[in-house]
Scaffold this motif. Structure first.
Motif, short mmCIF file in Angstrom:
data_model
loop_
_atom_site.label_atom_id
_atom_site.label_comp_id
_atom_site.label_asym_id
_atom_site.label_seq_id
_atom_site.Cartn_x
_atom_site.Cartn_y
_atom_site.Cartn_z
N LYS A 53 0.82 -1.21 0.00
CA LYS A 53 0.00 0.00 0.00
C LYS A 53 0.85 1.26 0.00
O LYS A 53 0.57 2.21 -0.73
CB LYS A 53 -0.95 -0.01 1.20
CG LYS A 53 -2.08 -1.01 1.05
CD LYS A 53 -2.95 -1.07 2.28
CE LYS A 53 -4.02 -2.12 2.09
NZ LYS A 53 -4.77 -2.37 3.30
N ASP A 54 1.92 1.26 0.80
CA ASP A 54 2.81 2.42 0.84
C ASP A 54 3.48 2.64 -0.51
O ASP A 54 3.59 3.77 -0.99
CB ASP A 54 3.88 2.26 1.92
CG ASP A 54 3.32 2.44 3.32
OD1 ASP A 54 2.15 2.88 3.46
OD2 ASP A 54 4.04 2.12 4.29
N GLN A 56 2.42 1.67 -3.48
CA GLN A 56 1.42 2.12 -4.45
C GLN A 56 1.07 3.58 -4.23
O GLN A 56 0.91 4.34 -5.19
CB GLN A 56 0.17 1.24 -4.38
CG GLN A 56 0.41 -0.15 -4.92
CD GLN A 56 -0.76 -1.10 -4.66
OE1 GLN A 56 -1.54 -0.92 -3.74
NE2 GLN A 56 -0.85 -2.13 -5.49
N ASN A 57 0.95 4.01 -2.97
CA ASN A 57 0.63 5.41 -2.68
C ASN A 57 1.75 6.35 -3.12
O ASN A 57 1.50 7.51 -3.43
CB ASN A 57 0.37 5.60 -1.19
CG ASN A 57 -0.97 5.03 -0.77
OD1 ASN A 57 -1.87 4.84 -1.59
ND2 ASN A 57 -1.11 4.73 0.51
N LYS A 58 2.97 5.85 -3.15
CA LYS A 58 4.12 6.66 -3.56
C LYS A 58 4.50 6.40 -5.02
O LYS A 58 5.54 6.87 -5.47
CB LYS A 58 5.32 6.34 -2.67
CG LYS A 58 5.09 6.73 -1.22
CD LYS A 58 6.25 6.29 -0.35
CE LYS A 58 5.97 6.62 1.11
NZ LYS A 58 7.02 6.09 2.00
N ASN A 59 3.65 5.66 -5.73
CA ASN A 59 3.91 5.30 -7.14
C ASN A 59 5.28 4.65 -7.32
O ASN A 59 5.98 4.91 -8.28
CB ASN A 59 3.77 6.52 -8.05
CG ASN A 59 2.34 6.99 -8.12
OD1 ASN A 59 1.41 6.18 -8.17
ND2 ASN A 59 2.15 8.30 -8.08
#
Length: 135
Positions: A53-54, A56-59
């Protein structure tokens, strides 16, 4: 009252500069937990889920997943005799569950009707029934 930290998660870089984690689980139990190995597996999955998740949130790239090394520090009053091999928790199905996680995941492709060759005739019958009922 003092704050006590019993579960510690350290992020680190491996020798090849890949992401990794060292997870220290400190148990303060006077009785054994027969599901300890399952709990540790659950914690590892939560750590990896958070990592995904981290990222993905930071691309950022998600794969490869980081290495997670769990260490259990047990300080009970008696020697630890609980099961440390989590597949053993499945009893008579230990070997089958171990195969599922140590080999590629079982796959039935609904588009091609491909079923891994390692499955028994009984499994094939159930898959055929499933195909007929989900058309």
């Amino acid at each position: 009252m003092r704050t006590h930290y019993t579960d510690l998660l350290y992020s680190l870089k491996t020798k090849t500069q890949k992401d990794g984690y060292f997870f220290l689980l400190v148990e303060h139990y006077s009785t054994l937990d027969p599901l300890m190995s399952f709990r540790v597996l659950h914690y590892i999955m939560r750590i990896l889920d958070r990592y995904i998740k981290d990222a993905q949130n930071k691309n950022k790239e998600v794969l490869p997943l980081p290495y997670v090394f769990p260490m259990i520090y047990y300080n009970g009053k008696i020697a630890y005799t609980g099961e440390r091999f989590w597949f053993a928790l499945f009893g008579e199905y230990k070997t089958q569950m171990q195969a599922i996680f140590n080999e590629s995941l079982p796959l039935f492709d609904g588009n091609t009707h491909y079923l891994d060759s390692r499955y028994t005739e009984e499994t094939q019958i159930w898959m055929d029934i499933s195909r007929k009922t989900h058309r």
